[in-house]
Design an enzyme around this catalytic site. Structure first.
Site, PDB file in Angstrom:
ATOM      1  N   HIS A 238     -12.679   0.101   3.801  1.00  0.00           N
ATOM      2  CA  HIS A 238     -11.736   1.048   3.206  1.00  0.00           C
ATOM      3  C   HIS A 238     -12.439   2.170   2.438  1.00  0.00           C
ATOM      4  CE1 HIS A 238      -7.606   0.103   3.977  1.00  0.00           C
ATOM      5  NE2 HIS A 238      -7.637  -1.116   3.462  1.00  0.00           N
TER       6      HIS A 238
ATOM      7  N   GLY B 185      -4.320 -10.125  -0.829  1.00  0.00           N
ATOM      8  CA  GLY B 185      -5.592 -10.767  -0.545  1.00  0.00           C
ATOM      9  C   GLY B 185      -6.713 -10.128  -1.328  1.00  0.00           C
ATOM     10  N   ALA B 186      -6.704  -8.797  -1.393  1.00  0.00           N
ATOM     11  CA  ALA B 186      -7.741  -8.070  -2.115  1.00  0.00           C
ATOM     12  C   ALA B 186      -7.329  -6.612  -2.190  1.00  0.00           C
ATOM     13  CB  ALA B 186      -9.096  -8.209  -1.411  1.00  0.00           C
ATOM     14  N   MET B 187      -8.111  -5.817  -2.956  1.00  0.00           N
ATOM     15  CA  MET B 187      -7.791  -4.411  -3.158  1.00  0.00           C
ATOM     16  C   MET B 187      -9.075  -3.593  -3.148  1.00  0.00           C
ATOM     17  SD  MET B 187      -5.519  -2.159  -3.493  1.00  0.00           S
ATOM     18  CE  MET B 187      -5.925  -0.421  -3.584  1.00  0.00           C
ATOM     19  N   GLU B 188      -9.019  -2.471  -2.413  1.00  0.00           N
ATOM     20  CA  GLU B 188     -10.208  -1.685  -2.116  1.00  0.00           C
ATOM     21  C   GLU B 188     -10.560  -0.641  -3.158  1.00  0.00           C
ATOM     22  OE1 GLU B 188      -6.812   0.594   0.082  1.00  0.00           O
ATOM     23  OE2 GLU B 188      -7.290  -1.476  -0.439  1.00  0.00           O
ATOM     24  N   ASN B 189     -10.155  -0.807  -4.414  1.00  0.00           N
ATOM     25  CA  ASN B 189     -10.447   0.189  -5.460  1.00  0.00           C
ATOM     26  C   ASN B 189     -11.879   0.710  -5.346  1.00  0.00           C
ATOM     27  OD1 ASN B 189      -7.922  -0.826  -6.834  1.00  0.00           O
ATOM     28  ND2 ASN B 189      -9.257  -2.599  -7.078  1.00  0.00           N
TER      29      ASN B 189
ATOM     30  N   GLU C 265      -2.005  -0.495  -6.406  1.00  0.00           N
ATOM     31  CA  GLU C 265      -1.320  -0.172  -5.158  1.00  0.00           C
ATOM     32  C   GLU C 265      -0.079  -1.045  -5.029  1.00  0.00           C
ATOM     33  OE1 GLU C 265      -2.117   0.285  -0.354  1.00  0.00           O
ATOM     34  OE2 GLU C 265      -3.713  -0.462  -1.626  1.00  0.00           O
TER      35      GLU C 265
ATOM     36  N   HIS D  80     -13.042  -5.877   5.386  1.00  0.00           N
ATOM     37  CA  HIS D  80     -11.874  -4.988   5.366  1.00  0.00           C
ATOM     38  C   HIS D  80     -11.890  -4.092   4.129  1.00  0.00           C
ATOM     39  CE1 HIS D  80      -7.584  -3.998   6.233  1.00  0.00           C
ATOM     40  NE2 HIS D  80      -7.541  -3.858   4.913  1.00  0.00           N
ATOM     41  N   GLU D  81     -12.073  -4.696   2.979  1.00  0.00           N
ATOM     42  CA  GLU D  81     -12.023  -3.894   1.749  1.00  0.00           C
ATOM     43  C   GLU D  81     -13.218  -2.943   1.651  1.00  0.00           C
ATOM     44  OE1 GLU D  81      -9.226  -4.015   0.457  1.00  0.00           O
ATOM     45  OE2 GLU D  81      -8.576  -5.901   1.350  1.00  0.00           O
TER      46      GLU D  81
END
Length: 866
Positions: free
Chosen positions: A310, A270-274, A130, A306-307
Site C-alpha cells: 500500500h 486485519g491491519a492498516m497501511e498508515n 480509515e 498487503h500493507e
C-alpha cells in the site's frame, strides 16, 4: 462530497458518487501536538488552509465526539459567535485565500469502544483512522482528497508510555518535568488524514534493516509486548521479502528512513497501511509453531505484504473519494496474491483465493447487498470494506494483467504511479493508465466497475466430423441486482484448451474474449470430438455452465495440464453428485471415489495440491448451486459422500496418515503440504466410521508438535460426542487460556463444528467468562464463525438467527462497525424456504426496531430486508 453526518432522530444521509465535488478548502500543512492520557487527551492542531477555487463557502472541519476548548484563526482566539457546530462539524467563516486555523480539543481514549480514532488497547494508546476516524481525533476536512504534510509532537508519561511512535521519520525527542517525555515525527510526503497514526505504550522492538535498490538503509521495527518478541520473526522476514519483491516486480522503492509495525490486540480490521507506521491486528503479526497454523503463517505473510505494498498503491497514490476504494484495495490484493504465489505454490494459492472469492464475494453478488466494484452510493462507508471491493476488485486487475501480458501491464502500472504520485486518483485513472501504458482499449471492460452481479457463461462445444471442426458457443448473462435490473454484456477473458480424448493431450492455451451476449469460435483439425477445459486459472470471476459429463470431468481431473482446471474438474464431479442427492436423485458416486483415488496416488502431484483437489466442497458452496437452500439435506448428502469416500478408501487414508507423520516442523512447501494432506487423510479416516476414529484423532492432537495438526484433530473431534472430544477441548483450553489469539481458535473450532448441539454450545460459549464483546477477534471467532456454519446457523428452530441478532443488538452499542459485519448472513433469507426466511426477516426487523441504532447496522439491515 456530501455530508455523512445526520442529526439524532433523522434518517441517515445517503452519499452519492455523482455528487462529488472538490474540497472547498485544502490543508497543505498540519501540525499536531498531543498531550496523551487514557482518561483525558488534549490535541492541539494548527492547519494551514487554502481556499480551493472561487467561492465564499466557510471552512468546515469534520468532528465526532470531540470537546472543543479553543478556536483560533491566524493566532487570534475566536469568540463563541465567530464559529459554530453543525452535526459534529466545526464551521468557521473565513475571508481571503489562506489562513492558519488552530483548535484545541479534548477526548477520552479509554471510553472509545468503537476502536475508531484514538483509543486504548491492552495498555497502549493507538489510532485507527480509515475511513472516517480522524474526525474523532481533531477537527479536519476528513476526506481522502485533502492531502497534507504532517508534523506531530507526542507527549506522555514516560513510565506508562516509554515508546512514542507516529508517521514518517523521527526528528527529535526529549525529557520533561514530572516524569513526562516527548517525541517529534514528520512525514515529508503529503497524505490523506485516514493514513495518520500514532502509538504510545510499553513496547519492545524486533529491529532489523533493509537496503533498498538505490543503496539506502531503512530501519525496520516490529513493536510488540516484550513477551511476544519471539513470535515476530516470520513477520519480519515477510516484510523484507515484500520490500525486495516490490522492487523486483514493480520497481517500487520504499521512501522513508524507517518503517514501523505495531501489533495491537483490539482492532476492527486485519491491519492498516498508515504511512511508515502500520498498525496490525496482532493475529497477523504473532506466529510460532505452537500457536499458529500454516494458514496463520500464510496470513501473516500475505497481510504484511498487503500493507507494505500500500505504500505505493494507496499511500503515494491514494483515492479521490471512498467510491474509489477498490483503486487501492483491489490493486493491492492482486499484488499481495501474486507475492504469496511467488513465495509458495502458485497453483494452491490460486485455488485458495478462488475459494475465498466464491465463498464471500459470489454470495455478496447474489444477495441484497450486491454492489459494483465502484459503488454509486452509501450510507456508512465502513460497510463497503467488502469482498466485492477487495477480492472482485483484485480479479479485475488480474483480468487486465492477463489481457495485457506481463510487460505491458508493468508499463501501465509504471505510468499510473508516475502520473498520479502524490495525488488522489480514481478507478478511471487506473484503467486509463493501463490503456495508454499497455496499448489496449478497455471501454467495454469498464462495465466490470459499474455493474454488480456475477456473470454466468454457458459453454456448448459441438463437433462436425465431416469438416473436422469444433465449434464453441459461449452465451453470457449478468443477473439483476438491487438497483440494476438490466445489464449489458461484459468483456470476459476466458482461457481455454481443447483436449484429445485418446492421448490426453491438449492443443495448448488460447485466450478468448467474450464481448457479446452470444459468440461462437471455430477450431479446425479435430478428427474426433475434443474435450473442453475452460476458464483455466480462473481467468475471469464468472460461473461456467457446461454439458460435460461425469466421465468428461473424471478425464480432466486426471489429465488437465492447468492445475486450477484440474482441481475444478474434481470439484465439479463432487458437486454434481451432491446437488443430485440433495434433489433426491440416486446419483452414482463411483466416479468421485475413483478420481480421488487416482489423484491421491498420482506421484506427479505434490501433497498440498492433492489435499486441495480431494477436499469436498463446503456446504455453503453446495447451497450456492441450488435455487433454494436446504441446509439439512445438504449436510446429510455431504456427510454421506464423505463417509463413502472414507470407507471405500480406508487403507489409503491410513497409509497417507502414517506416511506424512514423520514431518518435523518447518515452513517448507513440502512440510506444509504433508501436514495439509495428513489432516485431510485423518478427516476421511474418521468419517469412514472406524471404531477407533476418535482415538486416532486424539492421538494426533496429543502428539502434534505444531498447531496445524493439533487444531485439525481438535476440529474433527469437535464434530462428535466422544470422551476424547471433551478431553481435547479441556486440554486445549487449559493450555492456551492465557493466550488470547490461540483461545480464539478454541471458540472458533466449536462454533464451526458439525455437532448436533452446536447452537446450544454457542449460546453457552457466549456466556463464557473468557468471551467479551469488546474484542473484535473474539466476536469473529464465535459469532462470525457460527454464522458461517450453514447447518448450525440455519437450525430450523431459528435459534441460531436469534443468537446472532442478539449479539448484533448488544454489540451495536459498543462497536457498530463490527456489529454490522454480522448482519449479511441474515440477509440471505431469499435463498431459503419460507419457514427459515420468515425467521430471518423477523430478526432483521427486530434489529431495525432498536432505538438509537447505528448507521452501520441500519444500512446493512434495511438493505437486507428491501
Amino acid at each position: 462530497m456530501a455530508d455523512t453526518q445526520s442529526s439524532p432522530g433523522t434518517a441517515p444521509l445517503i452519499v452519492r458518487r455523482q455528487d462529488y465535488r472538490p474540497p472547498d478548502w485544502l490543508v497543505p500543512e498540519i501540525t499536531l501536538d498531543f498531550s496523551l492520557d487514557p482518561v483525558c487527551t488534549q490535541v492541539r492542531s494548527i492547519l494551514t488552509v487554502r481556499r480551493n477555487g472561487e467561492h465564499d463557502r466557510p471552512l468546515k472541519l469534520d468532528g465526532d465526539d470531540l470537546t472543543p476548548l479553543e478556536v483560533k484563526v491566524d493566532g487570534q482566539a475566536l469568540t463563541a459567535d465567530q464559529w459554530s457546530m453543525e452535526g459534529g462539524a466545526l464551521i468557521v467563516p473565513l475571508s481571503g485565500a489562506a489562513h492558519q486555523v488552530e483548535t484545541l480539543v479534548e477526548l477520552a481514549p479509554e471510553n472509545n469502544s468503537k476502536l475508531m480514532g484514538l483509543y486504548a488497547s491492552g495498555g497502549l494508546l493507538c489510532t485507527q483512522c480509515e475511513a472516517e476516524g480522524f474526525r474523532r481525533i481533531t477537527f479536519f476536512p476528513d476526506r481522502p482528497d485533502v492531502l497534507s504534510r504532517y508534523s506531530v509532537r507526542l507527549e506522555a508519561d514516560r513510565a506508562r508510555y516509554p515508546i512514542l511512535l507516529a508517521n514518517g521519520d523521527p526528528i527529535e525527542q526529549g525529557s520533561l518535568p514530572e516524569g513526562r517525555h516527548w517525541a517529534l515525527w514528520t512525514d515529508p510526503f503529503p497524505k490523506p488524514c485516514y493514513l495518520f497514526a500514532l502509538v504510545a505504550g510499553d513496547l519492545a522492538c524486533n529491529a532489523d534493516s533493509f537496503v533498498t535498490m538505490s543503496g539506502r538503509t531503512v530501519k525496520l521495527g516490529i513493536w510488540v509486548k516484550e513477551a511476544d518478541l519471539p513470535k515476530t520473526a516470520h513477520a519480519m522476514q515477510a516484510l523484507k521479502n515484500s520490500m525486495a519483491w516490490d522492487e523486483r516486480v514493480y520497481g517500487r522503492e520504499y521512501d522513508l528512513d524507517v518503517f514501523n509495525i505495531v501489533a495491537v490486540a483490539d482492532f476492527n480490521f486485519g491491519a492498516m497501511e498508515n504511512k511508515g507506521l502500520n498498525i496490525f491486528n496482532s493475529r497477523y503479526i504473532l506466529a510460532d509453531p505452537d500457536t499458529a497454523t500454516d494458514i496463520d503463517y500464510d496470513g501473516v505473510e500475505g497481510v504484511v505484504a498487503h500493507e507494505y505494498f500500500h505504500n505505493w498503491s494507496g499511500n503515494r497514490v491514494t483515492c479521490r473519494d471512498w467510491f474509489q476504494l477498490s483503486l487501492k484495495e483491489g490493486f493491492t490484493v492482486f499484488r499481495d496474491q501474486d507475492f504469496s504465489a511467488d513465495m509458495g505454490s502458485a497453483a494452491v494459492k490460486r485455488i485458495e483465493d478462488v475459494r475465498v472469492l466464491r465463498a464471500a464475494q459470489f454470495q455478496e453478488d447474489s444477495g441484497p447487498l450486491a454492489h459494483p466494484v465502484r459503488p454509486e452510493s452509501y450510507m456508512e462507508i465502513s460497510n463497503f470494506y467488502t469482498a466485492t471491493i477487495y477480492n472482485k476488485g483484485a480479479e479485475l486487475i488480474r483480468m487486465m494483467a492477463l489481457m495485457l501480458g506481463r510487460d505491458r501491464f508493468r508499463a501501465g502500472a509504471d505510468l499510473y504511479f508516475e502520473r498520479h504520485d502524490g495525488q488522489a486518483a480514481t478507478c478511471e485513472d487506473f484503467v486509463r493508465a493501463m490503456e495508454e501504458g499497455g496499448g489496449i482499449e478497455l471501454a467495454q471492460f469498464r462495465r466490470w466497475y459499474e455493474q454488480a452481479g456475477t456473470p454466468r457463461v454457458r459453454a456448448l462445444l459441438t463437433h462436425d466430423a465431416a469438416s473436422q471442426t469444433a465449434e464453441l458457443v459461449l452465451e453470457q448473462t449478468v443477473p439483476p441486482t438491487p438497483g440494476q435490473p438490466d445489464k449489458q454484456p461484459m468483456a470476459i477473458p476466458l482461457r481455454i484448451s481443447l483436449f484429445d480424448r485418446e492421448s490426453g493431450t491438449s492443443r495448448g492455451d488460447e485466450l478468448l474474449m467474450l464481448t457479446e451476449a452470444r459468440q461462437s469460435f471455430l477450431f479446425s483439425k479435430f478428427a474426433a470430438p475434443p474435450l473442453l477445459s475452460i476458464n483455466r486459472g480462473f481467468s475471469a470471476p464468472v460461473v461456467i455452465e457446461t454439458d460435460r459429463t461425469q466421465a468428461d470431468l473424471a478425464f480432466l481431473s486426471a489429465h488437465d495440464d492447468d492445475p486450477f482446471a484440474r482441481y475444478e474438474a474434481m470439484q465439479q464431479l463432487m458437486v454434481n453428485v451432491l446437488v443430485g442427492r440433495v434433489g433426491g436423485q440416486a446419483v452414482d458416486d463411483a466416479a468421485v471415489v475413483a478420481a480421488i483415488r487416482n489423484t491421491a496416488t498420482d506421484p506427479s502431484l505434490d501433497d498440498a495440491f492433492i489435499a486441495e483437489a480431494i477436499r469436498l466442497p463446503s456446504e455453503a458452496y453446495i447451497g450456492d448451486q441450488l435455487t433454494e437452500v436446504d441446509p439439512d439435506a445438504i449436510h446429510a448428502a455431504r456427510e454421506s459422500l464423505q463417509h463413502r469416500i472414507g470407507a471405500e478408501l480406508e487403507p489409503l487414508w491410513r497409509d497417507i496418515h502414517a506416511r506424512t507423520q514423520a514431518n518435523s516442523f518447518s515452513l517448507s512447501a513440502a512440510a506444509k503440504g504433508a501436514r495439509k494432506l495428513r489432516n485431510t487423510a485423518l478427516l476421511y479416516l474418521c468419517a469412514s466410521g472406524i471404531e477407533e476414529g476418535a482415538i486416532v484423532a486424539f492421538s494426533q492432537f496429543s502428539a502434534a508438535d505444531n498447531m496445524t495438526e493439533r487444531q485439525a484433530a481438535l476440529a474433527i473431534l469437535a464434530n462428535g460426542s466422544s470422551a476424547e472430544r471433551e478431553a481435547a477441548l479441556d486440554i486445549f483450553y487449559n493450555r492456551y487460556r492465557d493466550d488470547a489469539l490461540t483461545l480464539d481458535k478454541w471458540f472458533q473450532t466449536q462454533a464451526f463444528a458439525f455437532h448436533p448441539d452446536t447452537v446450544d454450545l454457542v449460546e453457552e460459549l457466549g456466556r463464557h467468562p473468557d468471551f467479551t464483546l469488546s474484542n473484535p477477534n473474539r466476536i469473529r471467532s464465535l459469532y462470525g464463525a457460527f454464522a458461517g456454519n450453514q447447518w448450525a446457523f440455519h437450525h430450523r428452530s431459528g435459534k441460531g438467527y436469534r443468537l446472532v441478532a442478539d449479539c448484533i443488538i448488544a454489540l451495536d452499542k459498543i462497536n457498530p462497525q463490527t456489529a454490522a459485519r454480522l448482519v449479511p448472513p441474515l440477509g440471505r433469507w431469499r435463498r431459503f424456504g419460507e419457514a427459515r426466511a420468515g425467521l430471518m426477516r423477523a430478526e432483521l426487523q427486530r434489529i431495525l426496531a432498536q432505538p438509537g441504532l447505528s448507521r452501520d447496522v441500519t444500512e446493512q439491515a434495511s438493505k437486507s430486508l428491501d
